[in-house]
Design a protein around this motif. Structure first.
Motif, PDB file in Angstrom:
ATOM      1  N   GLN A   1      33.625  50.712  40.905  1.00 52.76           N
ATOM      2  CA  GLN A   1      34.158  49.539  40.806  1.00 52.76           C
ATOM      3  C   GLN A   1      34.012  48.285  40.993  1.00 52.76           C
ATOM      4  N   GLU A   2      34.159  47.970  42.090  1.00 51.40           N
ATOM      5  CA  GLU A   2      34.719  47.189  43.574  1.00 51.40           C
ATOM      6  C   GLU A   2      34.493  46.175  43.582  1.00 51.40           C
ATOM      7  N   ALA A   3      32.775  45.373  42.427  1.00 54.44           N
ATOM      8  CA  ALA A   3      32.974  44.144  42.553  1.00 54.44           C
ATOM      9  C   ALA A   3      33.846  43.797  41.943  1.00 54.44           C
ATOM     10  N   VAL A   4      34.653  44.065  40.826  1.00 57.04           N
ATOM     11  CA  VAL A   4      35.353  43.872  39.794  1.00 57.04           C
ATOM     12  C   VAL A   4      36.546  42.697  40.563  1.00 57.04           C
ATOM     13  N   ALA A   5      37.249  43.642  41.209  1.00 54.49           N
ATOM     14  CA  ALA A   5      38.248  43.186  42.531  1.00 54.49           C
ATOM     15  C   ALA A   5      37.999  42.612  42.920  1.00 54.49           C
ATOM     16  N   VAL A   6      36.637  42.784  43.892  1.00 50.19           N
ATOM     17  CA  VAL A   6      36.345  41.850  45.162  1.00 50.19           C
ATOM     18  C   VAL A   6      35.881  40.672  44.730  1.00 50.19           C
ATOM     19  N   GLY A   7      35.228  40.400  43.713  1.00 47.58           N
ATOM     20  CA  GLY A   7      34.453  38.815  42.739  1.00 47.58           C
ATOM     21  C   GLY A   7      35.333  38.104  42.220  1.00 47.58           C
ATOM     22  N   VAL A   8      36.453  39.284  41.002  1.00 51.17           N
ATOM     23  CA  VAL A   8      37.758  38.151  40.689  1.00 51.17           C
ATOM     24  C   VAL A   8      38.751  37.469  42.375  1.00 51.17           C
ATOM     25  N   CYS A   9      39.028  38.130  43.473  1.00 50.51           N
ATOM     26  CA  CYS A   9      40.410  38.105  44.397  1.00 50.51           C
ATOM     27  C   CYS A   9      39.274  36.775  45.266  1.00 50.51           C
ATOM     28  N   SER A  10      38.640  36.964  44.833  1.00 50.41           N
ATOM     29  CA  SER A  10      37.229  36.117  46.145  1.00 50.41           C
ATOM     30  C   SER A  10      37.579  34.535  45.319  1.00 50.41           C
ATOM     31  N   VAL A  11      38.178  34.699  44.220  1.00 50.14           N
ATOM     32  CA  VAL A  11      38.312  32.606  43.971  1.00 50.14           C
ATOM     33  C   VAL A  11      40.111  32.295  43.735  1.00 50.14           C
ATOM     34  N   LEU A  12      41.332  33.693  43.972  1.00 51.31           N
ATOM     35  CA  LEU A  12      42.242  33.222  44.092  1.00 51.31           C
ATOM     36  C   LEU A  12      42.264  32.292  45.090  1.00 51.31           C
ATOM     37  N   GLN A  13      43.482  31.049  44.420  1.00 50.71           N
ATOM     38  CA  GLN A  13      44.349  30.511  45.630  1.00 50.71           C
ATOM     39  C   GLN A  13      46.035  31.151  46.004  1.00 50.71           C
ATOM     40  N   ALA A  14      46.448  30.761  47.386  1.00 47.69           N
ATOM     41  CA  ALA A  14      47.777  31.394  47.973  1.00 47.69           C
ATOM     42  C   ALA A  14      48.693  31.303  46.864  1.00 47.69           C
ATOM     43  N   GLN A  15      48.660  30.505  46.024  1.00 45.40           N
ATOM     44  CA  GLN A  15      49.872  30.743  45.445  1.00 45.40           C
ATOM     45  C   GLN A  15      49.764  31.837  43.558  1.00 45.40           C
ATOM     46  N   ASP A  16      48.189  32.393  43.823  1.00 40.80           N
ATOM     47  CA  ASP A  16      48.350  33.183  42.550  1.00 40.80           C
ATOM     48  C   ASP A  16      49.235  34.520  42.960  1.00 40.80           C
ATOM     49  N   ARG A  17      48.841  35.054  41.591  1.00 42.29           N
ATOM     50  CA  ARG A  17      49.398  36.651  41.838  1.00 42.29           C
ATOM     51  C   ARG A  17      48.415  37.148  41.016  1.00 42.29           C
ATOM     52  N   VAL A  18      48.628  38.514  41.455  1.00 43.89           N
ATOM     53  CA  VAL A  18      47.971  39.684  40.727  1.00 43.89           C
ATOM     54  C   VAL A  18      48.735  40.957  40.508  1.00 43.89           C
ATOM     55  N   ALA A  19      48.571  41.592  39.152  1.00 39.76           N
ATOM     56  CA  ALA A  19      49.322  42.874  39.146  1.00 39.76           C
ATOM     57  C   ALA A  19      47.355  43.810  38.363  1.00 39.76           C
ATOM     58  N   GLY A  20      47.932  44.711  39.632  1.00 39.70           N
ATOM     59  CA  GLY A  20      46.846  45.620  39.549  1.00 39.70           C
ATOM     60  C   GLY A  20      46.732  47.353  38.749  1.00 39.70           C
ATOM     61  N   THR A  21      46.617  48.531  38.983  1.00 40.84           N
ATOM     62  CA  THR A  21      46.530  49.535  37.799  1.00 40.84           C
ATOM     63  C   THR A  21      47.105  50.677  39.470  1.00 40.84           C
ATOM     64  N   TYR A  22      46.651  51.325  38.713  1.00 43.26           N
ATOM     65  CA  TYR A  22      46.978  52.852  40.109  1.00 43.26           C
ATOM     66  C   TYR A  22      46.077  53.596  40.124  1.00 43.26           C
ATOM     67  N   ARG A  23      44.141  52.503  39.783  1.00 48.91           N
ATOM     68  CA  ARG A  23      43.685  52.251  40.551  1.00 48.91           C
ATOM     69  C   ARG A  23      43.613  51.485  41.139  1.00 48.91           C
ATOM     70  N   GLY A  24      44.725  51.141  42.606  1.00 53.08           N
ATOM     71  CA  GLY A  24      44.551  49.794  43.082  1.00 53.08           C
ATOM     72  C   GLY A  24      44.508  49.701  43.799  1.00 53.08           C
ATOM     73  N   HIS A  25      43.766  50.754  45.511  1.00 50.65           N
ATOM     74  CA  HIS A  25      43.336  50.069  46.662  1.00 50.65           C
ATOM     75  C   HIS A  25      42.268  48.943  46.374  1.00 50.65           C
ATOM     76  N   GLY A  26      41.327  49.256  45.661  1.00 50.75           N
ATOM     77  CA  GLY A  26      40.625  48.554  45.470  1.00 50.75           C
ATOM     78  C   GLY A  26      41.675  46.663  44.971  1.00 50.75           C
ATOM     79  N   HIS A  27      42.547  46.968  44.342  1.00 50.45           N
ATOM     80  CA  HIS A  27      42.882  45.663  43.842  1.00 50.45           C
ATOM     81  C   HIS A  27      43.420  44.957  45.384  1.00 50.45           C
ATOM     82  N   ALA A  28      44.294  46.054  46.236  1.00 47.68           N
ATOM     83  CA  ALA A  28      45.410  45.736  47.186  1.00 47.68           C
ATOM     84  C   ALA A  28      44.472  45.382  48.477  1.00 47.68           C
ATOM     85  N   LEU A  29      43.202  46.072  48.953  1.00 45.55           N
ATOM     86  CA  LEU A  29      41.999  45.671  49.715  1.00 45.55           C
ATOM     87  C   LEU A  29      41.769  43.961  49.148  1.00 45.55           C
ATOM     88  N   ALA A  30      41.104  44.088  47.813  1.00 43.46           N
ATOM     89  CA  ALA A  30      40.215  42.592  47.598  1.00 43.46           C
ATOM     90  C   ALA A  30      41.145  41.452  47.735  1.00 43.46           C
TER      91      ALA A  30
END
Ligand code: TPP
Ligand code: MG
Length: 319
Positions: free
Chosen positions: A54-83
């Motif tokens: 599922q790597e492309a989802v977290a990486v693609g989304v997080c690549s467009v975020l700015q410093a003031q943005d915030r993210v909530a991930g799931t228990y499948r969250g290592h990818g969200h964190a690393l992205a």
């Protein structure tokens, strides 16, 4: 035109950006392989839910975020964190219960928080990320920020989903809801428990929604860029349904016997890493560098001390 040529033709993209997207996806893939190895050796405390596939989802989304943005991930969250740029060493140390982990070794795999890297939490409760991101969006409305919720197809059957999307639409919150539809909720095919189209659930509230190929990192990045821009501009929330697939079981104890025959092989053909790799130059150097990084992470994590057994002792920075 062959498939490789076609994907090369599409690659009039910034080559540096392509390499960076590949590096992040590969880091997640190799990190997850390593977590599985360490889990089998008894080094990982608690359970794990891996993000492989599922790597492309977290990486693609997080690549467009700015410093003031915030993210909530799931228990499948290592990818969200690393992205998001959470330090891989801090994350692996966390999974191994070490004091140097991002949460002092006390959160484990499912509940990582790293405010410094915009991660307001990973949530073991299905749908919890939807509520957390909606609350963050309420605050971010005054700060030009956007909150992103990652969640699974199964979470769209939780009460939170309807309540939060309704609230976000009514109050025009800067929220982007990203449903990672990997076809299963735990061991249950999603169509057995989900009525109608997931995207339509957002559309019926008047929320701009689209379904995309979640294994194509460029498609994810482009859809996310549009959604984030709309949310930031004050036009209210957006919804993305990213079609994807997990290559491993739901969690540590799941051999995935419920998969349809041939399904895993079909999705492996659509591996997001392979698809991007076909269109970039310089992948080998990235691969060698990630491999070296992973080896070092493991060595350091295994050598790191455990936290104090005193529950009041705080080795990590309180956010
Ligand atoms: C409120 C709640 N109900 C049930 C569970 C048990 N549970 C953990 S993961 C999961 C499946 C969720 O599926 P989905 O939202 O599609 O996410 P995926 O695991 O596929 O990423 C369930 C039912 C839970 N953690 N929280
Ligand atoms: Mg699912």
């Amino acid at each position: 035109m062959s498939r490789a040529q076609a994907s090369k033709a599409e690659a009039v993209r910034d080559p540096d950006e392509a390499l960076e997207l590949y590096r992040r996806m590969l880091l997640i893939r190799r990190f997850e392989d390593t977590v599985q190895d360490l889990f089998l050796k008894g080094e990982v405390h608690g359970t794990t839910h891996l993000y492989s596939g599922q790597e492309a989802v977290a990486v693609g989304v997080c690549s467009v975020l700015q410093a003031q943005d915030r993210v909530a991930g799931t228990y499948r969250g290592h990818g969200h964190a690393l992205a998001l740029g959470v330090e891989p060493q801090g994350l692996l140390d966390e999974l191994l219960g070490r004091a140097s982990g991002v949460c002092g070794g006390r959160a484990g795999s499912m509940n990582v928080i790293d405010l410094e890297h915009r991660l307001i939490g990973c949530f073991g409760i299905v749908g919890g990320s939807i509520a957390a991101a909606t609350g963050a969006a309420l605050a971010l409305k005054r700060q030009d920020g956007v909150a992103v919720a990652f969640f699974g197809d199964g979470a769209t059957n939780q009460g939170y989903f309807a309540e939060c999307l309704n609230f976000a639409k009514v109050f025009k919150l800067p929220a982007v809801y990203v449903c990672e539809n990997n076809l299963y909720g735990e061991f249950t095919p999603y169509e057995q428990v989900t009525a109608g189209e997931i995207r339509a659930r957002a559309e019926t509230l008047g929320i701009a929604a689209r379904t995309i190929d979640g294994n194509d990192v460029w498609a994810v990045r482009d859809a996310a860029a549009e959604a984030v821009e709309q949310a930031r501009s004050g036009d209210g929330p957006c919804f993305i349904e990213a079609l994807t697939y997990r290559f491993v079981g739901h969690s540590r104890s799941d051999p995935g016997r419920y998969r349809k025959p041939g399904e895993l092989d079909e999705w492996r053909e659509r591996d997001p890493l392979k698809r991007l790799r076909d269109s970039i130059e310089g992948a080998e150097a990235v691969e060698a560098s990630v491999e070296g990084e992973i080896e070092q992470l493991v060595e350091n994590a295994l050598a790191a001390p455990f936290p104090s057994p005193d529950p009041d002792a705080r080795e990590f920075k309180d956010g």
